[in-house]
Design a protein around this motif. Structure first.
Motif, mmCIF file in Angstrom:
data_model
loop_
_atom_site.group_PDB
_atom_site.id
_atom_site.type_symbol
_atom_site.label_atom_id
_atom_site.label_comp_id
_atom_site.label_asym_id
_atom_site.label_seq_id
_atom_site.Cartn_x
_atom_site.Cartn_y
_atom_site.Cartn_z
ATOM 1 N N PRO A 12 0.804 -1.230 0.000
ATOM 2 C CA PRO A 12 0.000 0.000 0.000
ATOM 3 C C PRO A 12 0.836 1.279 0.000
ATOM 4 O O PRO A 12 0.433 2.280 -0.594
ATOM 5 C CB PRO A 12 -0.845 -0.101 1.261
ATOM 6 C CG PRO A 12 -0.179 -1.104 2.116
ATOM 7 C CD PRO A 12 0.601 -2.000 1.219
ATOM 8 N N LEU A 13 2.006 1.255 0.641
ATOM 9 C CA LEU A 13 2.829 2.460 0.671
ATOM 10 C C LEU A 13 3.344 2.795 -0.729
ATOM 11 O O LEU A 13 3.284 3.959 -1.160
ATOM 12 C CB LEU A 13 3.999 2.273 1.639
ATOM 13 C CG LEU A 13 4.881 3.491 1.857
ATOM 14 C CD1 LEU A 13 4.047 4.623 2.444
ATOM 15 C CD2 LEU A 13 6.038 3.170 2.752
ATOM 16 N N VAL A 14 3.807 1.801 -1.462
ATOM 17 C CA VAL A 14 4.297 2.028 -2.829
ATOM 18 C C VAL A 14 3.134 2.431 -3.738
ATOM 19 O O VAL A 14 3.280 3.307 -4.604
ATOM 20 C CB VAL A 14 5.025 0.774 -3.355
ATOM 21 C CG1 VAL A 14 5.447 0.955 -4.801
ATOM 22 C CG2 VAL A 14 6.225 0.450 -2.489
ATOM 23 N N ALA A 15 1.970 1.833 -3.539
ATOM 24 C CA ALA A 15 0.798 2.196 -4.332
ATOM 25 C C ALA A 15 0.396 3.646 -4.077
ATOM 26 O O ALA A 15 0.056 4.380 -5.015
ATOM 27 C CB ALA A 15 -0.361 1.264 -4.020
ATOM 28 N N LEU A 16 0.461 4.087 -2.832
ATOM 29 C CA LEU A 16 0.139 5.484 -2.513
ATOM 30 C C LEU A 16 1.149 6.447 -3.125
ATOM 31 O O LEU A 16 0.788 7.547 -3.549
ATOM 32 C CB LEU A 16 0.052 5.686 -1.003
ATOM 33 C CG LEU A 16 -1.212 5.163 -0.343
ATOM 34 C CD1 LEU A 16 -1.125 5.306 1.171
ATOM 35 C CD2 LEU A 16 -2.428 5.887 -0.876
ATOM 36 N N VAL A 17 2.421 6.037 -3.159
ATOM 37 C CA VAL A 17 3.440 6.872 -3.807
ATOM 38 C C VAL A 17 3.112 7.009 -5.294
ATOM 39 O O VAL A 17 3.221 8.102 -5.872
ATOM 40 C CB VAL A 17 4.852 6.292 -3.579
ATOM 41 C CG1 VAL A 17 5.877 6.979 -4.474
ATOM 42 C CG2 VAL A 17 5.247 6.417 -2.122
ATOM 43 N N GLY A 18 2.705 5.926 -5.930
ATOM 44 C CA GLY A 18 2.335 5.973 -7.346
ATOM 45 C C GLY A 18 1.151 6.892 -7.596
ATOM 46 O O GLY A 18 1.169 7.710 -8.525
ATOM 47 N N VAL A 19 0.131 6.754 -6.784
ATOM 48 C CA VAL A 19 -1.042 7.620 -6.932
ATOM 49 C C VAL A 19 -0.668 9.071 -6.643
ATOM 50 O O VAL A 19 -1.141 10.000 -7.318
ATOM 51 C CB VAL A 19 -2.187 7.136 -6.018
ATOM 52 C CG1 VAL A 19 -3.337 8.125 -5.996
ATOM 53 C CG2 VAL A 19 -2.685 5.776 -6.469
ATOM 54 N N GLY A 20 0.209 9.283 -5.671
ATOM 55 C CA GLY A 20 0.671 10.643 -5.371
ATOM 56 C C GLY A 20 1.435 11.261 -6.532
ATOM 57 O O GLY A 20 1.278 12.447 -6.821
ATOM 58 N N LEU A 21 2.269 10.460 -7.200
ATOM 59 C CA LEU A 21 2.989 10.973 -8.370
ATOM 60 C C LEU A 21 2.028 11.342 -9.495
ATOM 61 O O LEU A 21 2.221 12.353 -10.176
ATOM 62 C CB LEU A 21 4.004 9.939 -8.860
ATOM 63 C CG LEU A 21 5.324 9.899 -8.133
ATOM 64 C CD1 LEU A 21 6.152 8.691 -8.585
ATOM 65 C CD2 LEU A 21 6.108 11.179 -8.377
ATOM 66 N N ILE A 22 1.018 10.535 -9.697
ATOM 67 C CA ILE A 22 0.021 10.842 -10.730
ATOM 68 C C ILE A 22 -0.702 12.147 -10.390
ATOM 69 O O ILE A 22 -0.886 13.019 -11.248
ATOM 70 C CB ILE A 22 -0.972 9.673 -10.885
ATOM 71 C CG1 ILE A 22 -0.250 8.438 -11.422
ATOM 72 C CG2 ILE A 22 -2.121 10.056 -11.801
ATOM 73 C CD1 ILE A 22 -1.064 7.164 -11.348
ATOM 74 N N ALA A 23 -1.090 12.309 -9.145
ATOM 75 C CA ALA A 23 -1.767 13.543 -8.717
ATOM 76 C C ALA A 23 -0.838 14.750 -8.834
ATOM 77 O O ALA A 23 -1.265 15.830 -9.259
ATOM 78 C CB ALA A 23 -2.270 13.391 -7.291
ATOM 79 N N PHE A 24 0.446 14.561 -8.490
ATOM 80 C CA PHE A 24 1.409 15.656 -8.607
ATOM 81 C C PHE A 24 1.551 16.090 -10.064
ATOM 82 O O PHE A 24 1.611 17.293 -10.364
ATOM 83 C CB PHE A 24 2.769 15.225 -8.043
ATOM 84 C CG PHE A 24 3.853 16.238 -8.256
ATOM 85 C CD1 PHE A 24 3.874 17.405 -7.525
ATOM 86 C CD2 PHE A 24 4.840 16.019 -9.203
ATOM 87 C CE1 PHE A 24 4.878 18.354 -7.722
ATOM 88 C CE2 PHE A 24 5.847 16.951 -9.410
ATOM 89 C CZ PHE A 24 5.859 18.119 -8.671
ATOM 90 N N GLY A 25 1.604 15.144 -10.984
ATOM 91 C CA GLY A 25 1.687 15.477 -12.402
ATOM 92 C C GLY A 25 0.467 16.235 -12.891
ATOM 93 O O GLY A 25 0.570 17.201 -13.647
#
Length: 136
Positions: free
Chosen positions: A94-107
């Motif tokens: 879940p931590l890596v998945a949240l980082v991925g979703v966070g990167l998408i939101a940041f973009g």
């Protein structure tokens, strides 16, 4: 027999009757500065930032580059976290998945922020009414 609303004189009276106000206050609300701006300066988008052309080009290029890299990287990280969407729910990190979703939101936020910049002399396409309606 009730009065026919089409026979009453003013549309403001009809609006006032449905809202429970009198016609004068409804007419005043329609002529308020928020409802009807006096000049083009009031209709400008206050969130837009006018910058020199060189700055506009740099902001556009780099923000688009950052946004694309962040979104693609976010999907790659999300793909790693879910093992190409084949992992069981208990196997997902879940931590890596949240980082991925966070990167998408940041973009997405980076790209949306960059659209607020305009070069000097650029107009806003939604404010242009000078073009004729016929395209043929």
């Amino acid at each position: 027999m009730a009065d026919d609303p089409s026979r009453t004189g003013d549309a403001a009276e009809e609006v006032a009757a449905t809202r429970g106000t009198d016609a004068d206050s409804a007419a005043d609300a329609d002529s308020s500065p928020q409802a009807r701006p006096e000049n083009d300066d009031d209709t400008r988008d206050d969130r837009g930032v006018v910058v020199p052309t060189a700055v506009y080009k740099r902001v556009t290029v780099f923000s688009t580059l950052i946004a694309v890299v962040a979104v693609v990287g976010g999907f790659l990280v999300l793909d790693v976290a879910t093992d190409r969407a084949t992992a069981e729910l208990s196997e997902i990190d879940p931590l890596v998945a949240l980082v991925g979703v966070g990167l998408i939101a940041f973009g997405a936020v980076t790209y949306a922020f960059s659209t607020r910049f305009r070069a000097e002399g650029m107009g806003n396409a939604k404010d242009d009414t000078d073009e004729p309606s016929n395209n043929g």
